[in-house]
Design a protein around this motif. Structure first.
Motif, PDB file in Angstrom:
ATOM      1  N   LEU A  89      37.497  52.049  45.324  1.00 49.45           N
ATOM      2  CA  LEU A  89      38.931  51.852  45.096  1.00 49.45           C
ATOM      3  C   LEU A  89      39.188  50.353  45.052  1.00 49.45           C
ATOM      4  N   LEU A  90      39.673  49.864  43.923  1.00 51.10           N
ATOM      5  CA  LEU A  90      39.944  48.440  43.724  1.00 51.10           C
ATOM      6  C   LEU A  90      41.453  48.244  43.689  1.00 51.10           C
ATOM      7  N   LEU A  91      41.980  47.487  44.645  1.00 51.84           N
ATOM      8  CA  LEU A  91      43.425  47.300  44.769  1.00 51.84           C
ATOM      9  C   LEU A  91      43.795  45.844  44.506  1.00 51.84           C
ATOM     10  N   PHE A  92      44.418  45.582  43.358  1.00 51.88           N
ATOM     11  CA  PHE A  92      44.932  44.255  43.018  1.00 51.88           C
ATOM     12  C   PHE A  92      46.415  44.181  43.377  1.00 51.88           C
ATOM     13  N   ASN A  93      46.887  42.953  43.607  1.00 52.60           N
ATOM     14  CA  ASN A  93      48.323  42.788  43.849  1.00 52.60           C
ATOM     15  C   ASN A  93      49.117  42.779  42.549  1.00 52.60           C
ATOM     16  N   LYS A  94      48.462  42.375  41.446  1.00 53.33           N
ATOM     17  CA  LYS A  94      49.119  42.369  40.138  1.00 53.33           C
ATOM     18  C   LYS A  94      48.047  42.221  39.067  1.00 53.33           C
ATOM     19  N   ILE A  95      48.460  42.401  37.828  1.00 52.21           N
ATOM     20  CA  ILE A  95      47.550  42.219  36.701  1.00 52.21           C
ATOM     21  C   ILE A  95      47.870  40.888  36.023  1.00 52.21           C
ATOM     22  N   SER A  96      46.819  40.156  35.678  1.00 51.57           N
ATOM     23  CA  SER A  96      46.961  38.891  34.954  1.00 51.57           C
ATOM     24  C   SER A  96      45.658  38.637  34.213  1.00 51.57           C
ATOM     25  N   ASN A  97      45.642  37.587  33.416  1.00 50.54           N
ATOM     26  CA  ASN A  97      44.425  37.280  32.656  1.00 50.54           C
ATOM     27  C   ASN A  97      43.233  37.027  33.579  1.00 50.54           C
ATOM     28  N   GLU A 112      26.243  50.832  35.531  1.00 51.75           N
ATOM     29  CA  GLU A 112      26.592  52.211  35.206  1.00 51.75           C
ATOM     30  C   GLU A 112      26.378  53.118  36.419  1.00 51.75           C
ATOM     31  N   GLY A 113      27.102  54.211  36.428  1.00 54.97           N
ATOM     32  CA  GLY A 113      26.953  55.170  37.511  1.00 54.97           C
ATOM     33  C   GLY A 113      27.812  54.873  38.713  1.00 54.97           C
ATOM     34  N   VAL A 114      28.682  53.851  38.617  1.00 59.41           N
ATOM     35  CA  VAL A 114      29.623  53.528  39.693  1.00 59.41           C
ATOM     36  C   VAL A 114      31.033  53.753  39.168  1.00 59.41           C
ATOM     37  N   PHE A 115      31.817  54.524  39.896  1.00 63.50           N
ATOM     38  CA  PHE A 115      33.184  54.827  39.489  1.00 63.50           C
ATOM     39  C   PHE A 115      34.126  53.848  40.176  1.00 63.50           C
ATOM     40  N   VAL A 116      34.876  53.078  39.392  1.00 60.46           N
ATOM     41  CA  VAL A 116      35.840  52.116  39.928  1.00 60.46           C
ATOM     42  C   VAL A 116      37.245  52.564  39.555  1.00 60.46           C
ATOM     43  N   ASP A 117      38.051  52.793  40.558  1.00 63.08           N
ATOM     44  CA  ASP A 117      39.430  53.260  40.376  1.00 63.08           C
ATOM     45  C   ASP A 117      40.364  52.090  40.690  1.00 63.08           C
ATOM     46  N   LEU A 118      41.029  51.560  39.673  1.00 63.64           N
ATOM     47  CA  LEU A 118      41.891  50.383  39.835  1.00 63.64           C
ATOM     48  C   LEU A 118      43.346  50.800  40.039  1.00 63.64           C
ATOM     49  N   HIS A 119      43.959  50.240  41.078  1.00 62.52           N
ATOM     50  CA  HIS A 119      45.389  50.433  41.327  1.00 62.52           C
ATOM     51  C   HIS A 119      46.035  49.081  41.622  1.00 62.52           C
ATOM     52  N   ILE A 120      47.349  49.003  41.421  1.00 61.97           N
ATOM     53  CA  ILE A 120      48.111  47.783  41.665  1.00 61.97           C
ATOM     54  C   ILE A 120      49.122  48.059  42.775  1.00 61.97           C
ATOM     55  N   HIS A 121      49.133  47.221  43.828  1.00 65.43           N
ATOM     56  CA  HIS A 121      50.080  47.464  44.925  1.00 65.43           C
ATOM     57  C   HIS A 121      51.334  46.596  44.847  1.00 65.43           C
ATOM     58  N   HIS A 122      51.359  45.599  43.958  1.00 65.04           N
ATOM     59  CA  HIS A 122      52.546  44.771  43.715  1.00 65.04           C
ATOM     60  C   HIS A 122      53.063  44.101  44.998  1.00 65.04           C
ATOM     61  N   VAL A 143      38.073  47.806  47.977  1.00 65.95           N
ATOM     62  CA  VAL A 143      38.099  46.370  47.665  1.00 65.95           C
ATOM     63  C   VAL A 143      39.557  45.986  47.464  1.00 65.95           C
ATOM     64  N   ILE A 144      40.062  45.109  48.334  1.00 65.47           N
ATOM     65  CA  ILE A 144      41.503  44.879  48.419  1.00 65.47           C
ATOM     66  C   ILE A 144      41.840  43.403  48.283  1.00 65.47           C
ATOM     67  N   MET A 145      42.825  43.091  47.450  1.00 64.20           N
ATOM     68  CA  MET A 145      43.456  41.775  47.443  1.00 64.20           C
ATOM     69  C   MET A 145      44.664  41.836  48.388  1.00 64.20           C
ATOM     70  N   PRO A 146      44.558  41.245  49.583  1.00 66.73           N
ATOM     71  CA  PRO A 146      45.618  41.424  50.589  1.00 66.73           C
ATOM     72  C   PRO A 146      46.739  40.388  50.478  1.00 66.73           C
ATOM     73  N   HIS A 147      47.320  40.274  49.284  1.00 67.85           N
ATOM     74  CA  HIS A 147      48.430  39.335  49.099  1.00 67.85           C
ATOM     75  C   HIS A 147      49.735  40.046  49.427  1.00 67.85           C
ATOM     76  N   PHE A 148      50.200  39.838  50.660  1.00 64.27           N
ATOM     77  CA  PHE A 148      51.459  40.417  51.112  1.00 64.27           C
ATOM     78  C   PHE A 148      52.281  39.321  51.792  1.00 64.27           C
ATOM     79  N   TYR A 149      53.593  39.427  51.669  1.00 68.44           N
ATOM     80  CA  TYR A 149      54.477  38.373  52.169  1.00 68.44           C
ATOM     81  C   TYR A 149      55.486  38.916  53.169  1.00 68.44           C
ATOM     82  N   GLU A 150      55.363  40.184  53.517  1.00 70.39           N
ATOM     83  CA  GLU A 150      56.219  40.812  54.511  1.00 70.39           C
ATOM     84  C   GLU A 150      55.369  41.739  55.383  1.00 70.39           C
ATOM     85  N   GLN A 151      55.858  42.010  56.585  1.00 72.61           N
ATOM     86  CA  GLN A 151      55.243  42.959  57.514  1.00 72.61           C
ATOM     87  C   GLN A 151      53.739  42.723  57.704  1.00 72.61           C
TER      88      GLN A 151
END
Length: 340
Positions: A89-97, A112-122, A143-151
């Motif tokens: 599980l790949l968690l980005f904060n946003k999509i960009s170039n 090959e043979g690895v499943f990557v599931d991409l989600h955006i948490h904004h 795999v997490i990009m932990p860019h959070f500005y609250e809580q």
């Protein structure tokens, strides 16, 4: 048999954790065909679990023909040709170039043979909580990009639900998280300071430095601004911070050098300079964040300070493949071009 990680506080049923852990050990070669595993009673005592929970897990493993029970002898690994692709599980904060660069390098390195599931948490804590809580136990790695500005404390609680050996933090480290987890990160405050210091001879051509903050609409780590301000104070630059981006009505004067994060602000700055006959690289300096192919050729080259996004993706993937638990600072560089 190596100790398995069983988390009785996890939302994933314990019997499924046992099943997944044993199947993962088979996939990784830690358990081989005909190798004996603990009896139900032994497993129950070792991990302080109810006998019924272990029995339920072993039954499922027998149904899958992963293990075989031999009367009077115990349980043995029967199948090792289990089709178990790694699930990430790949968690980005946003999509960009540049996030796309990370993603492409990450997926390519995993192979090959690895499943990557991409989600955006904004950077939305509630959405992040849902994405993690609803998928605990569904993936081998998170795999997490932990860019959070609250809580911030709530974010740590959410991440701590993930077993340490399954967690990889990407782009930003969280030292307060504690534990042994893998990570590939930027040191935002130190990186901008060192990059601007390398550009010091070129920056001295200008009377003042201006940091263009994208604002709340496009939040970026506040450490970037801190590093910019520290650099200016240490090297006696007049400086200012332009909040909430750079509009077309912004006052741009000869003798200023701009450090720009967001590409929309970069475009507006270039337009303003053209409209006011200000020569970029002579009258006005520009330093842009994050390297792209376009910046290499735009205006005969835009000076860039940038982490190596491709390397970040490669390193994160290698940590998964090699079961690494170290935390690594990603390379950061200055690319000096004609805009400064």
């Amino acid at each position: 048999m190596k100790p398995l990680h069983i988390d009785t506080n996890s939302k994933v049923p314990v019997y499924l954790q046992i099943v997944d852990s044993i199947m993962a050990a088979v996939r990784d070669g830690d358990l081989r065909r005909d190798e004996q595993i603990p009896s139900i009673n032994e497993f129950s005592e070792q991990y302080l679990l109810s006998r019924g929970t272990v029995e339920k897990a072993y039954k499922e493993l027998r149904d899958k023909k992963v293990i075989l029970s031999v009367k009077g002898k115990g349980y043995f690994i029967y199948r090792t040709d289990v089709n178990m692709p790694l699930r990430v599980l790949l968690l980005f904060n946003k999509i960009s170039n540049y996030k796309k660069q990370i993603y492409n390098a990450f997926v390519k390195t995993l192979g090959e043979g690895v499943f990557v599931d991409l989600h955006i948490h904004h950077s939305n804590v509630q959405l992040f909580d849902s994405l993690i809580s609803n998928h605990l136990g569904d993936y081998d790695h998170y795999v997490i990009m932990p860019h959070f500005y609250e809580q911030p404390e709530r974010v740590l609680q959410i991440i701590r639900q993930i077993p340490e050996q399954q967690l990889v933090l990407l782009d930003k480290d969280l030292p307060e998280l504690g534990g042994r987890y893998a990570g590939v990160f930027q040191n935002f405050e130190k990186d901008i300071y060192e990059a601007l210091y390398e550009a010091l001879p070129s920056l001295k051509k200008y009377n003042s430095l201006v940091f263009v903050n994208p604002g709340n609409i496009m939040p970026y780590p506040p450490e970037i601004r801190k590093g910019f301000q520290y650099f200016c104070r240490m090297h006696d630059f007049n400086f200012s911070v332009m909040e909430d981006g750079l509009e077309m009505t912004a006052p741009v004067k000869a003798g200023q050098a701009f450090i720009v994060i967001e590409e929309t602000d970069l475009v507006n700055l270039v337009k303003i300079c053209r409209n006011n006959a200000l020569a970029i690289g002579k009258d006005v300096g520009i330093v842009s964040y994050n390297e792209t192919l376009l910046k290499e050729v735009l205006l005969d080259g835009i000076t860039v300070i940038s982490t190596d996004h491709e390397q970040m993706g490669i390193t994160a993937a290698q940590m998964i493949l090699e079961k690494g638990t170290e935390r690594v600072k990603n390379p950061f560089k200055l690319i000096l071009r004609n805009s400064l």
